[in-house]
Design a protein around this motif. Structure first.
Motif, short mmCIF file in Angstrom:
data_model
loop_
_atom_site.label_atom_id
_atom_site.label_comp_id
_atom_site.label_asym_id
_atom_site.label_seq_id
_atom_site.Cartn_x
_atom_site.Cartn_y
_atom_site.Cartn_z
N VAL A 57 0.84 -1.20 0.00
CA VAL A 57 0.00 0.00 0.00
C VAL A 57 0.87 1.25 0.00
N ILE A 58 0.48 2.19 -0.83
CA ILE A 58 1.05 3.54 -0.82
C ILE A 58 -0.04 4.41 -0.19
N THR A 59 0.22 4.99 0.98
CA THR A 59 -0.79 5.80 1.65
C THR A 59 -0.19 7.09 2.19
N GLY A 60 -1.06 7.93 2.67
CA GLY A 60 -0.68 9.22 3.23
C GLY A 60 -1.84 10.16 3.08
N GLY A 61 -1.74 11.31 3.69
CA GLY A 61 -2.82 12.29 3.63
C GLY A 61 -3.04 12.81 2.22
N PHE B 174 4.31 5.06 3.64
CA PHE B 174 3.56 6.23 4.10
C PHE B 174 4.21 7.51 3.60
N LEU B 175 3.42 8.34 2.92
CA LEU B 175 3.91 9.63 2.43
C LEU B 175 3.49 10.72 3.41
N PRO B 176 4.45 11.42 3.99
CA PRO B 176 4.12 12.45 4.99
C PRO B 176 3.57 13.71 4.33
N TYR C 254 -1.67 7.42 9.82
CA TYR C 254 -0.49 6.77 10.40
C TYR C 254 -0.89 5.97 11.64
N LYS C 255 -1.67 6.60 12.52
CA LYS C 255 -2.11 5.94 13.76
C LYS C 255 -2.95 4.70 13.46
N THR C 256 -3.85 4.81 12.49
CA THR C 256 -4.73 3.69 12.16
C THR C 256 -3.92 2.49 11.66
N LYS D 12 3.83 -1.54 10.35
CA LYS D 12 4.97 -0.67 10.61
C LYS D 12 5.21 0.15 9.34
N PRO D 13 4.46 1.24 9.18
CA PRO D 13 4.60 2.02 7.94
C PRO D 13 6.02 2.53 7.74
N ILE D 14 6.48 2.45 6.51
CA ILE D 14 7.80 2.97 6.14
C ILE D 14 7.58 4.36 5.56
N GLU D 15 8.17 5.38 6.19
CA GLU D 15 7.98 6.74 5.72
C GLU D 15 8.86 7.02 4.52
N VAL D 16 8.23 7.51 3.46
CA VAL D 16 8.93 7.82 2.22
C VAL D 16 9.44 9.27 2.31
#
Length: 177
Positions: A7-11, A119-121, A148-150, A157-161
């Protein structure tokens, strides 16, 4: 062979769609975000913002669509597949908007597990509003923290990009599979 679901996720406005399109251009298998299509379909039915007017219906359609993508991803004969947003995104948005949802949402997210989360910040310099993105940047920041919390709450363990060019962000993701 089991296809890894990534998954690629973020706000909102963090570059997810640009990254997924670039990964696809590089020959990677990708499934695209579906929320915009749900919004556009509702507009054809005369509902300007389905999420704002009927948030539970919108989220139910989104959960069903993402569950369908989850199962589609399993059918691919590839080492891995990238998915623009996952099932827990639905929960995060519902929590952000303080909208109650049935236990089936929680059960669906718990039962269907992804292999990796990138996870994209939030990144104000690239953030843009459009016809389907109604959040301002301050709201996007808060949504990002809920996302991120969810994912953490579901045991990921999301990996921050890192914030960088689309090319370098894609390289980071591919190197960290």
């Amino acid at each position: 062979m089991k296809t890894k679901k990534i998954v690629i996720t973020g706000g909102p406005g963090t570059g997810k769609s640009s990254i997924v399109k670039e990964l696809e251009r590089k020959g990677e298998t990708c499934l695209h975000e579906i929320s915009r299509q749900i919004t556009l379909d509702a507009r054809k039915d005369g509902i300007e913002q389905l999420f704002l007017s009927r948030p539970l219906l919108f989220s139910q359609k989104l959960l069903e669509g993402r569950l369908k993508q989850f199962h589609e991803a399993t059918a691919f004969e590839a080492d891995h597949i990238f998915i623009d947003r996952g099932l827990p995104d639905v929960i995060a948005y519902m929590d952000f908007f303080n909208t109650p949802y049935p236990q089936t949402f929680v059960n669906t997210c718990g039962k269907h597990r992804y292999d990796e989360i990138f996870f994209l910040p939030p990144w104000e310099e690239i953030y843009q509003s459009d016809n389907e993105r109604y959040e301002n940047f301050e709201e996007a920041l808060k949504i990002s923290s809920y996302l991120y919390k969810t994912y953490k709450d579901y045991g990921y363990k999301p990996i921050e990009v890192p914030k960088d060019s689309v090319e370098k962000r894609c390289r980071f993701i591919l190197e960290n599979l």
